[in-house]
Design a protein around this motif. Structure first.
Motif, PDB file in Angstrom:
ATOM      1  N   GLN A 648       0.924  -4.849  -5.979  1.00 20.19           N
ATOM      2  CA  GLN A 648       0.354  -3.763  -6.239  1.00 20.19           C
ATOM      3  C   GLN A 648      -0.548  -3.594  -5.702  1.00 20.19           C
ATOM      4  O   GLN A 648      -1.387  -3.185  -5.044  1.00 20.19           O
ATOM      5  N   ILE A 649      -1.089  -5.045  -4.775  1.00 18.36           N
ATOM      6  CA  ILE A 649      -1.734  -5.284  -3.668  1.00 18.36           C
ATOM      7  C   ILE A 649      -1.084  -4.610  -2.304  1.00 18.36           C
ATOM      8  O   ILE A 649      -2.155  -3.715  -2.100  1.00 18.36           O
ATOM      9  N   ALA A 650      -0.902  -4.611  -2.128  1.00 17.67           N
ATOM     10  CA  ALA A 650      -0.090  -4.296  -0.700  1.00 17.67           C
ATOM     11  C   ALA A 650       0.208  -2.637  -1.204  1.00 17.67           C
ATOM     12  O   ALA A 650       0.155  -1.783  -0.173  1.00 17.67           O
ATOM     13  N   ASP A 651       0.348  -1.814  -2.605  1.00 19.45           N
ATOM     14  CA  ASP A 651       1.064  -0.591  -2.908  1.00 19.45           C
ATOM     15  C   ASP A 651      -0.971   0.123  -2.917  1.00 19.45           C
ATOM     16  O   ASP A 651      -1.213   0.701  -2.162  1.00 19.45           O
ATOM     17  N   THR A 652      -2.330  -0.457  -2.960  1.00 20.80           N
ATOM     18  CA  THR A 652      -3.274  -0.132  -3.006  1.00 20.80           C
ATOM     19  C   THR A 652      -4.055  -0.029  -1.834  1.00 20.80           C
ATOM     20  O   THR A 652      -3.950   0.551  -1.983  1.00 20.80           O
ATOM     21  N   ARG A 653      -3.481  -1.366  -0.779  1.00 20.55           N
ATOM     22  CA  ARG A 653      -3.480  -1.127   0.497  1.00 20.55           C
ATOM     23  C   ARG A 653      -3.298   0.305   1.197  1.00 20.55           C
ATOM     24  O   ARG A 653      -4.444   0.659   1.874  1.00 20.55           O
ATOM     25  N   ARG A 654      -2.145   0.140   1.269  1.00 18.25           N
ATOM     26  CA  ARG A 654      -1.058   1.523   1.730  1.00 18.25           C
ATOM     27  C   ARG A 654      -2.700   3.119   1.173  1.00 18.25           C
ATOM     28  O   ARG A 654      -2.433   3.809   1.911  1.00 18.25           O
TER      29      ARG A 654
END
Length: 734
Positions: A648-654
């Motif tokens: 979720q954090i990785a997708d949010t950063r993207r």
């Protein structure tokens, strides 16, 4: 065999020393680290640990003695050199570091430092051939200060450089290899002159090339990086060559390098590793034209980080091949270093460097060059099947050698409804994959306030579950919804966000409301939002407050955006920092999707937040403060699974980087920075909760993703501290 046994014993003692240190037995840990170094004197990690402990205890003389021996035995360990220089300066001042590394100033220019100066650093030895154009190129790109270390040239390099008014010149007779290929010289110089400044660290045969470099200066590039809170700029080393044999590639001092060597290999690398490098924060490339021509034995490392904002915690690598910046501090945009090694002078240079053994691996790459030249006196790098002539920076972007920050947005096309089709006011689309326990409640909640079929289309959309599951869902739909609810079976499982674009495509209504199977609407939802829509017909979307519960029934309300119904002022400035709107509370005018496109697959699990931001930039949004939508968040949801993996954090950063492209320019960088800060902090809090529940692997995953977001030292320090706690616990569990 004896050496192997000693090394194994050293590793056992090293682990024991770390354990003593963790338990606070500092003196025992120190004694054990010393045992490790007696068994294996070049054990760099033991020297680092021991030296750090001695510095903490204030025993700087002992620490310096440990580091001094360690850097002699491990000359290419950047962190050892950095810690050694730290200790020297604390004990004896900056001059002690200059003296140890034999660094002597030989020009007499007055050095005036300005806050916006960008310092170009390079080590040279017998580079009088290239220096005139090298300096000219970087001056044109906006550089006005050159810090050059001459490593005992025997040609007229020093006499030429000392005449240049913007060159500040030092000499060192110390071994290039023993000085970690020159990086420690820059470590000392930048501590004295370059703190909190952008620094370009390149060789005399390297020209920094970057997107739009034809019109954008290096200071402008650095200003852009500052606005985005970036501190490092990645490049690929791109070897340039002529269409002639190397021996016949003649170059005249002052000539544009590209006039002589304009070609490069279209296939610029052979091997790529993601999330790699010493700090697991870069994409690493190997190979290129040198592997094609000279073979794989040279292990030709092509990744470099030449442009950094220097600070005391920054580690400078030999050759500047890596950086200890967090991934969130590394620019998404990247460039290349055009590498002009292959003039005719290369042949004699190879002979010299094979003998000197000052380059990586005792000059092992130069041995490969020498072998290739000896086998073919007419050796050329040019090959019509591989070689491309450089045209401009855009060409390298199109070939994937350089990257702009702007990922081409992918917003799927949503086609308008044909004019002859009846348009109800609402299209209510309920998605379900393979869960059966919630869908009845979702359908019932909609039917309890449904208008006539002419005013409300209701469909349940199945995302390609297996036939048995589809049949059971259809039984529920038929029993609860009868003829009023249509059941659509998508032919294959497409996942999020694609199934939601299917919902939009199938929606015939003027306004589209999409629900998950575990959502439900409270009485008055459609009437309240319709009333708002009729009061403000220019809005693009409307939403209400939402209640959600976890798998043990704990209720939680979404933020109260305003006390009374109405359009939210400056909504994008709030929404773009974190996702304040749950999916099922939002209704969107269908022609807004037609104008802006559907949910972006690039945003992955954050596709809804990305869409709400896109709408908020382009349309007013209505808010209803009454709580009219609910959903249950349990362990079976996709979000719950992503929270365990850091996904979720990785997708949010993207998604933050994606939306930066269309946010208003006046706020884009500031809002994106705040969003990264918010989600770095969110990752820390999430990981802390997981750590407290002994979910150590989950905590570790979220810490690592949070570090890629972290734009502030405080958040990064908190994440690193927690990382160490998790790592220690995992180590103790082994």
């Amino acid at each position: 065999m004896q050496n192997i046994e000693l090394n194994n014993l050293a590793e056992v003692r090293f682990k024991l020393a770390k354990a003593w240190q963790l338990k606070g037995k500092v003196n025992t840990a120190i004694a054990t680290y010393k045992e490790v170094l007696q068994l294996q004197p070049n054990h760099a990690k033991a020297a680092l640990k021991l030296g750090s402990l001695l510095v903490e205890l204030g025993d700087l003389e002992s620490a310096i003695a440990i580091y001094s021996q360690a850097v002699e035995l491990n000359p290419n360990e950047a962190e050892l050199h950095k810690n050694f220089i730290d200790a020297l300066i604390k004990h004896q001042g900056i001059n002690a570091a200059f003296n140890y590394y034999q660094l002597t100033r030989i020009d007499n220019h007055h050095l005036v430092e300005k806050p916006d100066d960008i310092i170009c650093c390079t080590v040279v030895r017998n580079e009088s051939l290239r220096l005139p154009y090298f300096l000219s190129y970087y001056r044109e790109k906006g550089i006005n200060k050159f810090f050059i270390v001459d490593n005992s040239s025997t040609d007229n390099t020093q006499s030429y450089l000392i005449q240049q008014p913007d060159v500040y010149l030092w000499n060192s007779t110390r071994s290039f290899n023993q000085s970690n290929f020159g990086s420690v010289w820059f470590e000392i110089l930048l501590r004295n002159y370059g703190l909190d400044r952008w620094c370009l660290i390149v060789d005399a045969d390297e020209l920094l090339y970057y997107p739009n470099c034809e019109t954008k200066s290096i200071p402008q590039l650095c200003q852009e990086l500052d606005r985005k809170y970036k501190k490092a700029f990645n490049t690929v080393l791109l070897d340039m060559y002529s269409d002639k044999p190397i021996r016949e590639t003649y170059y005249t001092p002052g000539q544009n390098f590209l006039e002589v060597c304009p070609y490069f290999d279209r296939k610029f690398y052979h091997t790529k590793y993601e999330q790699s490098g010493l700090y697991k924060n870069q994409t690493i490339y190997f190979g290129g034209v040198r592997e094609r021509v000279f073979g794989k034995e040279g292990s030709y490392y092509l990744s470099k980080v030449p442009l950094i904002k220097y600070s005391l915690d920054r580690v400078l690598a030999g050759g500047q091949h890596f950086t200890n910046c967090s991934q969130g501090e590394i620019a998404l945009e990247s460039g290349c270093l055009l590498h002009f090694k292959y003039f005719s002078s290369f042949v004699n240079y190879v002979e010299t460097e094979v003998t000197r053994k000052e380059h990586y691996g005792n000059g092992m790459q130069y041995a490969e060059y020498a072998k290739g030249i000896a086998e073919n006196q007419s050796l050329t790098l040019y090959d019509r099947h591989h070689s491309v002539k450089l045209q401009n920076s855009q060409q390298l972007v199109e070939l994937g050698i350089m990257h702009t920050e702007e990922v081409e947005p992918e917003f799927p096309k949503i086609y308008p409804i044909p004019a002859n089709i009846h348009r109800p006011f609402w299209s209510v689309m309920i998605t379900v994959y393979n869960r059966l326990q919630h869908i009845e409640k979702a359908i019932t909640s909609v039917l309890q306030q449904a208008d006539s079929p002419e005013q409300m289309q209701i469909e349940v959309i199945n995302d390609g579950a297996e036939a048995l599951i589809q049949d059971r869902i259809q039984e529920i739909v038929n029993r609860v919804g009868g003829d009023r609810v249509y059941f659509y079976k998508h032919p294959k499982n497409v996942g999020h966000p694609h199934i939601f674009n299917v919902c939009i495509e199938r929606a015939k209504g003027q306004w589209v409301h999409i629900l998950h199977d575990d959502d439900w609407v409270e009485p008055g939802f459609y009437n309240s939002l319709k009333a708002g829509i009729e009061k403000a017909p220019n809005i693009g979307a409307a939403f209400c407050r939402q209640l959600y519960t976890d798998n043990i029934g704990n209720p939680r309300l979404s933020p109260l955006e305003r006390e009374i119904p109405g359009i939210i002022e400056n909504w994008i400035e709030e929404l773009a920092i974190w996702c304040r709107v749950q999916f099922s509370s939002m209704v969107v005018r269908r022609d807004v999707y037609e104008q802006l496109g559907g949910f972006s697959p690039q945003a992955k699990s954050a596709f809804d937040w990305e869409m709400w931001k896109r709408i908020a930039v382009n349309y007013p949004v209505w808010y209803e403060p009454e709580t009219l939508v609910c959903f249950n968040k349990d362990a079976t949801t996709e979000t719950s699974q992503l929270l365990k993996s850091g996904g979720q954090i990785a997708d949010t950063r993207r998604t933050i980087e994606l939306s930066r492209q269309y946010l208003p320019p006046s706020i884009a960088d500031d809002i994106s920075y705040k969003a990264l800060q918010y989600y770095a902090d969110y990752a820390f809090n999430l990981a802390q909760q997981q750590f407290d529940r002994n979910q150590n692997q989950e905590a570790l995953a979220n810490i690592l993703e949070g570090l890629k977001c972290s734009p502030t030292p405080a958040v990064e320090a908190a994440l690193v501290s927690l990382y160490r706690k998790v790592e220690n616990r995992l180590w103790q569990e082994k």
